[in-house]
Scaffold this active site. Structure first.
Site, PDB file in Angstrom:
ATOM      1  N   ASP A 109     -22.691 -21.722   6.520  1.00 23.58           N
ATOM      2  CA  ASP A 109     -22.549 -22.567   5.345  1.00 23.58           C
ATOM      3  C   ASP A 109     -22.825 -23.994   5.789  1.00 23.58           C
ATOM      4  OD1 ASP A 109     -21.873 -20.408   3.819  1.00 23.58           O
ATOM      5  OD2 ASP A 109     -19.725 -20.806   3.805  1.00 23.58           O
ATOM      6  N   ASP A 148     -22.000 -13.728  -6.287  1.00 25.88           N
ATOM      7  CA  ASP A 148     -20.587 -13.940  -5.968  1.00 25.88           C
ATOM      8  C   ASP A 148     -19.774 -13.217  -7.024  1.00 25.88           C
ATOM      9  OD1 ASP A 148     -20.787 -15.628  -3.663  1.00 25.88           O
ATOM     10  OD2 ASP A 148     -21.463 -17.236  -4.984  1.00 25.88           O
TER      11      ASP A 148
END
Lengths: 258, 201
Positions: free
Chosen positions: A11, A130
């Site tokens: 990330d 997600d």
């Protein structure tokens, strides 16, 4: 025979690798190049870079760090975050990325998936989803997950969106199970197995890796093509070489386990 | 060494150029015929759609040039498929430098398409381009179409069916996987291409 892939996810925020827990409280994990090199050398099959600030902040992914990564990396890598158009994707791919992953922008404009597939081929187009169990018990898609303040539950059921994404030209699906993410209690086998049953393209499990056993479990029980993790690889809690040896010992096809 | 990397609109141009630089070569990304003719090696990379890529090669006036090249030519991924006579992807006639038809890979239980990931090379002829590459070494593949195993095939791979992974005929060669993304094995194959594994035409 095709190997099961181990994917290390980085990330990225402002050129640094960060990691959050349940999509909150991001912690600095180091310089992007250092972390990428370490994972490559450890035997990761692929790297994914999520520019987690790009989508929530409404900006495109910054390509300078992509060029830095592409200059030395000799394994495939995918870039996600802030890719809203064919032009954005072209910039990222020309900077050296092998694939682009779209998430929130594809939810806002599903035609983006068709456009990317037509322009670059489905093999370049990854759709990230997600997902978590909603109040009514169904798995639902969430958008803007890079920023805790802006996370939104979408009307789509996760499995419906997965089927639509494939129909539109997704060449790979990354299913990130948010309830499991960051807590290291194992992948969400139930959700991933349900997705697998509907997913004809490669499926990548994401969220929940805490131990070698969790990887073995998700390959055996959910038949995913790849498993993605971040913090356990960054911290060394799971060493990729040991993980691959364990999987090979169970008879799974993996790369570089001797 | 100057290596022309043909810009046919494909998306992996940057990563191929980076891999060449790591090996000490000088990549020349171009669609200009004169520049290509001045290079000692030519690479035809490719990520995308066969018909679209052939249309771009025709539009750039490069089809005749590629068919008549005398220096070693390496097609990568889609670029390898374009070396053959015809592709099912867009039902398009390709360069015809190698006999054979490129066809869609067929899905089957447990066989997902596109074929995406690391898979093992099976050697048929370990010479030249594959010098120093061992049986079963893994390479990184991403494709939904594939070329058949013919007499030009020096290494094959299997994903539900056998297909050509490395082809070589005179000074023309191709790899279905991405050597620029296949770690040390890919680097070795690119280095072999640069070092003169293929005779000039």
């Amino acid at each position: 025979m095709l190997s099961r892939r181990i994917i290390a996810c980085l990330d990225v925020r402002q050129g640094r690798v960060v990691k959050g827990v349940r999509f909150r409280a991001h912690r600095d994990m180091g310089d992007i190049l250092d972390v990428a090199r370490r994972h490559r050398d450890a035997g990761a099959d692929e790297l994914v870079f999520y520019d987690i600030g790009a989508s929530p902040e409404g900006r495109s992914v910054d390509r300078t760090w992509i060029e830095r990564i592409a200059g030395f990396l000799d394994i495939p890598f995918c870039v996600a975050g802030g890719i809203r158009s064919v032009a954005d994707a072209r910039r990222v791919l020309h900077a050296g990325a092998d694939k682009v992953s779209v998430n929130t922008p594809a939810l806002e404009a599903p035609d983006l998936i068709d456009a990317l597939a037509n322009e670059f081929g489905t093999q370049c187009v990854v759709v990230g989803i997600d997902s978590r169990r909603a109040a009514d018990g169904d798995w639902r898609v969430f958008s803007h997950t890079g920023d805790a303040a802006r996370i939104r539950e979408q009307p789509q059921r996760t499995l419906d969106w997965l089927v639509e994404a494939q129909r539109r030209g997704a060449g790979e699906i990354v299913l990130n199970c948010m309830d499991a993410d960051g807590v290291r209690q194992g992948f969400d086998i139930e959700q991933l197995a349900a997705a697998r049953a509907l997913c004809d393209v490669p499926l990548v499990a994401s969220g929940g890796a805490g131990s070698i056993a969790h990887f073995s479990e998700v390959f055996r029980l959910a038949d995913v093509d790849a498993a993605l993790a971040a913090s356990v690889f960054h911290s060394g809690a799971v060493a990729i070489s040991a993980l691959k040896q364990a999987l090979a010992a169970e008879g799974m096809e993996v790369r570089g386990a001797c | 060494m100057r290596v022309a990397v043909i810009d046919a609109g494909g998306a992996n141009l940057g990563s191929v150029c980076n891999a060449l630089q790591r090996l000490g070569a000088v990549p020349v990304p171009t669609a200009d015929a004169r520049l290509i003719e001045g290079c000692e090696r030519v690479i035809l990379p490719g990520v995308g759609h066969a018909a679209a890529a052939m249309a771009r090669l025709h539009a750039s006036g490069l089809v005749a040039l590629l068919r008549a090249l005398r220096q070693p030519l390496l097609g990568i991924c889609l670029g390898m498929q374009l070396l053959f006579e015809h592709s099912e992807e867009g039902d398009v006639d390709c360069l015809g430098l190698l006999p054979g038809q490129v066809r869609r890979l067929q899905p089957a239980p447990g066989i997902r398409i596109p074929h995406m990931g690391w898979n093992r090379l099976r050697l048929r002829d370990a010479g030249s381009l594959l010098e120093g590459v061992g049986e079963g070494e893994p390479c990184y593949f991403v494709h939904g179409f594939a070329a058949p195993v013919t007499s030009d095939c020096v290494a094959w791979c299997s994903h539900g069916q056998a297909f050509a992974a490395v082809v070589q005929r005179g000074h023309t060669a191709g790899v279905q996987f991405h050597p620029e993304r296949s770690g040390a094995t890919g680097a070795r194959i690119l280095a072999n291409f640069l070092s003169g594994a293929l005779a000039c035409g």
